[in-house]
Design an enzyme around this catalytic site. Structure first.
Site, PDB file in Angstrom:
ATOM      1  N   CYS A  54      13.691   9.671   9.109  1.00 12.49           N
ATOM      2  CA  CYS A  54      13.557   9.184  10.481  1.00 12.49           C
ATOM      3  C   CYS A  54      14.905   9.169  11.185  1.00 12.49           C
ATOM      4  O   CYS A  54      14.962   9.154  12.399  1.00 12.49           O
ATOM      5  CB  CYS A  54      12.913   7.816  10.495  1.00 12.49           C
ATOM      6  SG  CYS A  54      13.472   6.767   9.183  1.00 12.49           S
ATOM      7  N   GLU A  79       9.420  14.294  17.027  1.00 16.44           N
ATOM      8  CA  GLU A  79       9.944  14.189  15.666  1.00 16.44           C
ATOM      9  C   GLU A  79       9.269  15.258  14.809  1.00 16.44           C
ATOM     10  O   GLU A  79       8.049  15.281  14.702  1.00 16.44           O
ATOM     11  CB  GLU A  79       9.657  12.800  15.099  1.00 16.44           C
ATOM     12  CG  GLU A  79      10.183  12.636  13.690  1.00 16.44           C
ATOM     13  CD  GLU A  79       9.998  11.232  13.136  1.00 16.44           C
ATOM     14  OE1 GLU A  79       8.873  10.732  13.134  1.00 16.44           O
ATOM     15  OE2 GLU A  79      11.007  10.645  12.689  1.00 16.44           O
ATOM     16  N   GLU A  86       9.184   0.113  11.303  1.00 15.86           N
ATOM     17  CA  GLU A  86      10.275   1.093  11.239  1.00 15.86           C
ATOM     18  C   GLU A  86       9.606   2.443  11.431  1.00 15.86           C
ATOM     19  O   GLU A  86       8.897   2.919  10.557  1.00 15.86           O
ATOM     20  CB  GLU A  86      10.981   0.971   9.890  1.00 15.86           C
ATOM     21  CG  GLU A  86      12.416   1.442   9.936  1.00 15.86           C
ATOM     22  CD  GLU A  86      12.544   2.906   9.624  1.00 15.86           C
ATOM     23  OE1 GLU A  86      12.465   3.724  10.583  1.00 15.86           O
ATOM     24  OE2 GLU A  86      12.705   3.235   8.456  1.00 15.86           O
ATOM     25  N   LYS A 114       0.887  -1.173   0.000  1.00 17.29           N
ATOM     26  CA  LYS A 114       0.000   0.000   0.000  1.00 17.29           C
ATOM     27  C   LYS A 114       0.919   1.216   0.000  1.00 17.29           C
ATOM     28  O   LYS A 114       1.656   1.453   0.944  1.00 17.29           O
ATOM     29  CB  LYS A 114      -0.883  -0.018   1.249  1.00 17.29           C
ATOM     30  CG  LYS A 114      -2.203   0.723   1.105  1.00 17.29           C
ATOM     31  CD  LYS A 114      -2.079   2.222   1.012  1.00 17.29           C
ATOM     32  CE  LYS A 114      -1.848   2.887   2.353  1.00 17.29           C
ATOM     33  NZ  LYS A 114      -1.587   4.336   2.220  1.00 17.29           N
TER      34      LYS A 114
HETATM   35  P1  NAI Z   1       1.679   7.872   8.597  1.00 21.92           P
HETATM   36  O1  NAI Z   1       2.290   6.954   9.575  1.00 21.92           O
HETATM   37  O2  NAI Z   1       0.278   8.332   8.827  1.00 21.92           O
HETATM   38  O3  NAI Z   1       1.703   7.191   7.131  1.00 21.92           O
HETATM   39  C1  NAI Z   1       2.583   6.157   6.747  1.00 21.92           C
HETATM   40  C2  NAI Z   1       1.786   5.117   5.956  1.00 21.92           C
HETATM   41  O4  NAI Z   1       0.819   4.525   6.800  1.00 21.92           O
HETATM   42  C3  NAI Z   1       1.013   5.686   4.756  1.00 21.92           C
HETATM   43  O5  NAI Z   1       1.053   4.768   3.690  1.00 21.92           O
HETATM   44  C4  NAI Z   1      -0.401   5.786   5.313  1.00 21.92           C
HETATM   45  O6  NAI Z   1      -1.384   5.751   4.315  1.00 21.92           O
HETATM   46  C5  NAI Z   1      -0.454   4.556   6.179  1.00 21.92           C
HETATM   47  N1  NAI Z   1      -1.498   4.591   7.213  1.00 21.92           N
HETATM   48  C6  NAI Z   1      -1.991   5.676   7.869  1.00 21.92           C
HETATM   49  N2  NAI Z   1      -2.934   5.285   8.739  1.00 21.92           N
HETATM   50  C7  NAI Z   1      -3.041   3.941   8.655  1.00 21.92           C
HETATM   51  C8  NAI Z   1      -3.833   2.957   9.313  1.00 21.92           C
HETATM   52  N3  NAI Z   1      -4.718   3.288  10.237  1.00 21.92           N
HETATM   53  N4  NAI Z   1      -3.657   1.662   8.976  1.00 21.92           N
HETATM   54  C9  NAI Z   1      -2.747   1.301   8.053  1.00 21.92           C
HETATM   55  N5  NAI Z   1      -1.974   2.183   7.388  1.00 21.92           N
HETATM   56  C10 NAI Z   1      -2.121   3.491   7.683  1.00 21.92           C
HETATM   57  O7  NAI Z   1       2.648   9.106   8.420  1.00 21.92           O
HETATM   58  P2  NAI Z   1       2.298  10.561   7.825  1.00 21.92           P
HETATM   59  O8  NAI Z   1       0.911  10.970   8.243  1.00 21.92           O
HETATM   60  O9  NAI Z   1       2.596  10.528   6.388  1.00 21.92           O
HETATM   61  O10 NAI Z   1       3.378  11.464   8.571  1.00 21.92           O
HETATM   62  C11 NAI Z   1       3.177  11.865   9.921  1.00 21.92           C
HETATM   63  C12 NAI Z   1       4.478  11.815  10.681  1.00 21.92           C
HETATM   64  O11 NAI Z   1       4.968  10.485  10.722  1.00 21.92           O
HETATM   65  C13 NAI Z   1       5.626  12.597  10.069  1.00 21.92           C
HETATM   66  O12 NAI Z   1       5.596  13.932  10.410  1.00 21.92           O
HETATM   67  C14 NAI Z   1       6.816  11.892  10.641  1.00 21.92           C
HETATM   68  O13 NAI Z   1       7.078  12.385  11.923  1.00 21.92           O
HETATM   69  C15 NAI Z   1       6.374  10.446  10.738  1.00 21.92           C
HETATM   70  N6  NAI Z   1       6.874   9.638   9.601  1.00 21.92           N
HETATM   71  C16 NAI Z   1       7.922   8.800   9.800  1.00 21.92           C
HETATM   72  C17 NAI Z   1       8.443   8.080   8.738  1.00 21.92           C
HETATM   73  C18 NAI Z   1       9.599   7.163   8.896  1.00 21.92           C
HETATM   74  O14 NAI Z   1      10.321   6.932   7.949  1.00 21.92           O
HETATM   75  N7  NAI Z   1       9.818   6.554  10.033  1.00 21.92           N
HETATM   76  C19 NAI Z   1       7.900   8.210   7.383  1.00 21.92           C
HETATM   77  C20 NAI Z   1       6.757   9.082   7.295  1.00 21.92           C
HETATM   78  C21 NAI Z   1       6.294   9.761   8.369  1.00 21.92           C
END
Ligand code: NAI
Ligand code: MG
Length: 503
Positions: free
Chosen positions: A303, A405, A268, A194
């Site tokens: 991250c 973060e 991660e 996804k």
């Molecule tokens: P997010 O964690 O909401 O999104 C990451 C993925 O999870 C996307 O594909 C999203 O569609 C999916 N997702 C969201 N809700 C879900 C659910 N209930 N069930 C299954 N999948 C779901 O991250 P977002 O909103 O893009 O960014 C928010 C914050 O997260 C950022 O500001 C940052 O701090 C952190 N982040 C950390 C990352 C990393 O590499 N560790 C990458 C992206 C964001």
């Protein structure tokens, strides 16, 4: 709305806008580019101009079901292929991706705003490297013989888990996806990915390219939003392993659903990674290292970004000045321009979030703020989601900027006086992903490396994920490792014991 999507180009396509349109409105299920069952789509924007560049298929539970059923059917014959043959096919995918690096780099720059030279091209090349690394590991899927009894042959074999559900973010979507699909496939699993709602195009192109080589159904891709498309993928009964990269908040939700189903998860998640700079370091190398560590070329959207920099007091002021001067010299601009060092923030939501942190830091009493680099002057980029990198000093430890973060180009620099105090400060975080130490005293460096609470510690360098090196966090930064042989064996297979009594 865009024109009706046309067929995707066979050869590498350097017209990123045409390629974005060609990929519009499609999932990839069972080897075919297909629209969402509902026929619905959602817009994808270029963050440098905020113009719409594509429509993505809006995935829902019915699409998830179709993809998982295809993956489950394909998995039976995929798992029967000899492991080295599976690896060889993944290695061929690496070659095909290598031939498409330039188009993938342009496409990811278009949809994420990441600069072509400093980020996007690097990412595309790393994808090929990761696929080629795992492609060579088929013969490592070995078991053991166990000395149980004289006339009993007892062996373990590595078996795939089945269908893997992979959820990826937008910051380095191609690379983070490669870390999941390559070991999963070589180990004999099939996958449903996804994509992140902000960046579904380049990963879909990779999926399409790899589907020219892999049997249909082995690698499927859905676009859509988290609750509507990600959550049903995690919950699907035929998904037997979940691997997620993203926020700690969603990581916990994913983990809870997987726990209900009793399936393993790899997570991660975020980070608040410290960089420890001692006065005896190679000063210029360390200042340059802070630019890399903070991932300024990616607008800090990493991250592992060194968002807390601790500098030994005798060189603190000089270090902050030198860092600010170096960031100032970086060119912010059109992500697709080779001259550009720094592109944009991914989305309006992230832009607003980062701006709130900056405003809060500026309002913090006694805090020092340096806004570096120049916003682009080009009229075409006036609406672009550009944010100047900010370096804060004298923030209290309780500040949200120090604790949370930010995922933007914001770092906090602090002076320190002794190694014990800086170790305590560095470990005073809910996260534990990465850390770096900069010193010519290896006794101090190695001592701290062992005592820092982080999954990855580097001394006098701070590289991003590399194939063959185990990568993953502790504390709220996640569960499990990626990028290594260990990640394939431990996270994408289970060990079966087989015993033969021949007495
Ligand atoms: P997010 O964690 O909401 O999104 C990451 C993925 O999870 C996307 O594909 C999203 O569609 C999916 N997702 C969201 N809700 C879900 C659910 N209930 N069930 C299954 N999948 C779901 O991250 P977002 O909103 O893009 O960014 C928010 C914050 O997260 C950022 O500001 C940052 O701090 C952190 N982040 C950390 C990352 C990393 O590499 N560790 C990458 C992206 C964001
Ligand atoms: Mg979110």
């Amino acid at each position: 709305m865009l024109d009706h999507p046309h067929a995707t180009p066979e050869a590498p396509c350097l017209d990123e806008r045409a390629l974005a349109r060609a990929l519009s409105g499609r999932h990839l299920i069972g080897g075919r580019l297909v629209p969402a069952g509902s026929g619905k789509t959602f817009p994808i924007h270029n963050p440098a101009t905020r113009q719409e560049v594509a429509q993505a298929a809006l995935g829902d539970a019915a699409d998830v079901d179709a993809a998982v059923e295809n993956a489950a059917t394909a998995q039976k014959s995929w798992a029967k292929l000899p492991a080295r043959k599976r690896g060889a096919l993944v290695a061929r995918c690496a070659e095909l991706i290598s031939a498409h690096v330039e188009e993938l780099a342009r496409l990811i720059a278009l949809e994420t705003g990441k600069a072509l030279r400093t980020e996007s091209r690097v990412e595309a090349n790393t994808v090929a490297d990761i696929l080629s690394f795992y492609g060579g590991l088929g013969s490592e899927l070995k078991g053991e013989s166990v000395p149980f009894a004289p006339d009993v042959l007892s062996v373990t074999v590595r078996e795939p888990l089945g269908v893997v559900g992979a959820i990826i973010p937008w910051n380095v979507p191609m690379l983070l996806m490669a870390l999941k699909i390559a070991p999963a496939l070589v180990a004999g699993n099939t996958v449903v990915v996804k994509s992140a709602e902000e960046a579904p195009l380049a990963v879909l192109r990779i999926c399409e390219l790899m589907n020219r080589i892999l049997p249909p159904g082995c690698f499927n891709m859905l676009s859509g939003f988290g609750p509507e498309c990600g959550a049903p993928l995690v919950a699907h009964p035929k998904v037997r392993k979940v691997t997620f990269t993203g926020s700690a908040e969603v990581g916990r939700i994913v983990s809870r659903t997987a726990a209900e189903k009793l399936v393993p998860v790899t997570l991660e998640l975020g980070g608040k990674s410290p960089m420890l700079v001692f006065a005896d370091c190679d000063f210029d190398k360390t200042v340059a290292g802070a630019i890399t560590s903070m991932r300024f070329t990616r607008q800090g959207q990493s991250c592992t970004a060194a968002s807390r920099i601790y500098v030994e007091r005798p060189i603190f002021a000089r270090f902050v000045d030198a860092l600010a001067a170096r960031v100032d010299a970086m060119v912010m601009g059109d992500p697709l321009d080779e001259k550009t060092d720094i592109g944009t923030i991914i989305s309006q939501e992230q832009f607003d979030k980062v701006r709130r942190y900056i405003d809060e830091g500026r309002a913090s009493e006694g805090a020092g703020t340096r806004a570096c680099s120049r916003l682009p002057q080009d009229a075409a980029l006036r609406e672009g989601l550009f944010i100047q990198p900010h370096i804060f000093t004298d923030l209290p430890n309780s500040s949200r900027l120090v604790q949370e973060e930010i995922f933007g180009p914001v770092t906090c620099v602090f002076p320190f006086d002794d190694a014990q105090a800086v170790l305590a400060a560095a470990n005073d975080s809910e996260y534990g992903l990465a850390a770096s130490i900069w010193t010519n005293n290896l006794r101090i460096g190695l001592d701290l490396a062992h005592r820092l609470e982080a999954g990855l510690v580097q001394i006098n360098q701070n590289l991003v994920v590399q194939a063959n090196l185990s990568y993953g966090g502790v504390k709220s930064s996640g569960l499990g490792k990626e990028a290594s042989l260990e990640s394939m064996l431990e996270h994408f297979t289970h060990k079966k014991t087989i015993m033969v009594n021949y007495g």
